[in-house]
Motif scaffolding. Structure first.
Motif, mmCIF file in Angstrom:
data_model
loop_
_atom_site.group_PDB
_atom_site.id
_atom_site.type_symbol
_atom_site.label_atom_id
_atom_site.label_comp_id
_atom_site.label_asym_id
_atom_site.label_seq_id
_atom_site.Cartn_x
_atom_site.Cartn_y
_atom_site.Cartn_z
ATOM 1 N N ILE A 140 -6.951 0.125 -5.262
ATOM 2 C CA ILE A 140 -7.145 -1.040 -4.401
ATOM 3 C C ILE A 140 -8.250 -1.923 -4.979
ATOM 4 C CG2 ILE A 140 -8.906 -0.102 -2.829
ATOM 5 C CD1 ILE A 140 -7.321 -1.298 -0.513
ATOM 6 N N GLU A 152 -11.559 -6.850 -3.073
ATOM 7 C CA GLU A 152 -11.222 -7.775 -1.982
ATOM 8 C C GLU A 152 -10.302 -7.119 -0.960
ATOM 9 O OE1 GLU A 152 -9.312 -12.265 -1.325
ATOM 10 O OE2 GLU A 152 -9.320 -11.335 -3.320
ATOM 11 N N GLU A 153 -9.285 -6.407 -1.446
ATOM 12 C CA GLU A 153 -8.361 -5.721 -0.536
ATOM 13 C C GLU A 153 -9.093 -4.643 0.266
ATOM 14 O OE1 GLU A 153 -4.084 -5.790 -2.847
ATOM 15 O OE2 GLU A 153 -5.632 -4.418 -3.560
ATOM 16 N N LYS A 179 -11.166 -6.250 3.047
ATOM 17 C CA LYS A 179 -10.290 -6.694 4.134
ATOM 18 C C LYS A 179 -9.843 -5.523 4.997
ATOM 19 C CE LYS A 179 -8.305 -10.869 1.998
ATOM 20 N NZ LYS A 179 -7.066 -11.475 1.437
#
Length: 229
Positions: free
Chosen positions: A191, A194-195, A198
Motif C-alpha cells: 500500500i 497516501e492510501e 486515507k
C-alpha cells in the motif's frame, strides 16, 4: 508516549508500514444493532465467496502470509489473525459479538484483509516499540495460551510484549471500562503512503461515529519511524 518502528523489521522489509490510531474519551458499549448486522452480513457473504475461492487466494491474506514467511515464521503453524478469522468463517464458525471496540476491529480486519489490534491505553506501561519478536517476547493471549512470538512482529512496552498480528495479550485487552485506546493497523507493505493514510482516516472516522471521543493517527514507515504523542 513514544511509539517506535524498529529497524529489525525495516531491514528485512523496507516497505513495511504500520498505522497507529489513538482514541481518547471514548465510550465502549455493547455493539449497536447496525454494527452487529453489518458484521454478520459480511461474514455470510465471505462464507459464500469462500465456497469458490480459497482463503489463501485473498490478496491481503496472501500478502501477509508472504510477509510472515519473510520474517522467519511459519504461516501454516502461526496464522496471522485475519487468516484465522477467515478460516473460522469458511467453517461457518462466525464471530460472536463481544463489544463495540472489538467487534468493529474485527469488521475492519475482515473488510481490509489485514491484521489489526486494539489495546487499552492505560494498561500499556511506558513507550511502545514495534519489532521482530524473540523467544523472550511472550504473553498469556486471548486464545487462552501462553504465546511465544519468535520471528513474529510484536509490540513491546516496558513490561514486555503485549500484542502482535498473531494474537493479543490479556494484559492490555480493551473492555467496556476502556476510555482511551491505541489501535494498531498492520498495513500491507504494497500500500502507498497516501492510501495508508486515507485508510487510517476512514477507520478512525467510523470508530469515532460509534464511540465518540477524539481521534489522532500516524503512519509509521521507513521514512517516519517514531511518533511522540
Amino acid at each position: 508516549m513514544i511509539v517506535t518502528l524498529d529497524d529489525s523489521l525495516l531491514q528485512i522489509e523496507p516497505t513495511f508500514k504500520i498505522g497507529i490510531i489513538h482514541y481518547t474519551k471514548i465510550v465502549v458499549s455493547p455493539s449497536p444493532q447496525m454494527l452487529k448486522g453489518r458484521l454478520q452480513l459480511f461474514q455470510e457473504q465471505l462464507f459464500f465467496e469462500m465456497e469458490e475461492k480459497k482463503v489463501t487466494e485473498f490478496n491481503g491474506i496472501k500478502e501477509w502470509r508472504a510477509l510472515w514467511k519473510k520474517f522467519g515464521a511459519d504461516p501454516n503453524r502461526y496464522r496471522h489473525s485475519t487468516e484465522a478469522l477467515y478460516r473460522r468463517i469458511a467453517k461457518q464458525n462466525y464471530i460472536t459479538p463481544m463489544h463495540s471496540a472489538v467487534d468493529l476491529n474485527n469488521f475492519f480486519s475482515l473488510q481490509y484483509e489485514i491484521p489489526m489490534g486494539i489495546y487499552d491505553f492505560h494498561k500499556i506501561q511506558g513507550d511502545i516499540t514495534i519489532s521482530l519478536g524473540t523467544e523472550d517476547s511472550q504473553y498469556a493471549g486471548l486464545n487462552g495460551r501462553e504465546n511465544v512470538l519468535k520471528n513474529i512482529i510484536a509490540l513491546h512496552d516496558t513490561a514486555g510484549a503485549f500484542g502482535s498480528p498473531f494474537v493479543d495479550s490479556i494484559r492490555t485487552a480493551v473492555t467496556k471500562d476502556t476510555t482511551e485506546a491505541i489501535q494498531v493497523v498492520f498495513l500491507r507493505p504494497s500500500i502507498s503512503q497516501e492510501e495508508g493514510e486515507k485508510l487510517l482516516h476512514s477507520i478512525g472516522d467510523m470508530f469515532h461515529q460509534i464511540h465518540g471521543g477524539e481521534v489522532n493517527s500516524i503512519l509509521l514507515s521507513n521514512e517516519y519511524k517514531e511518533w511522540r504523542n
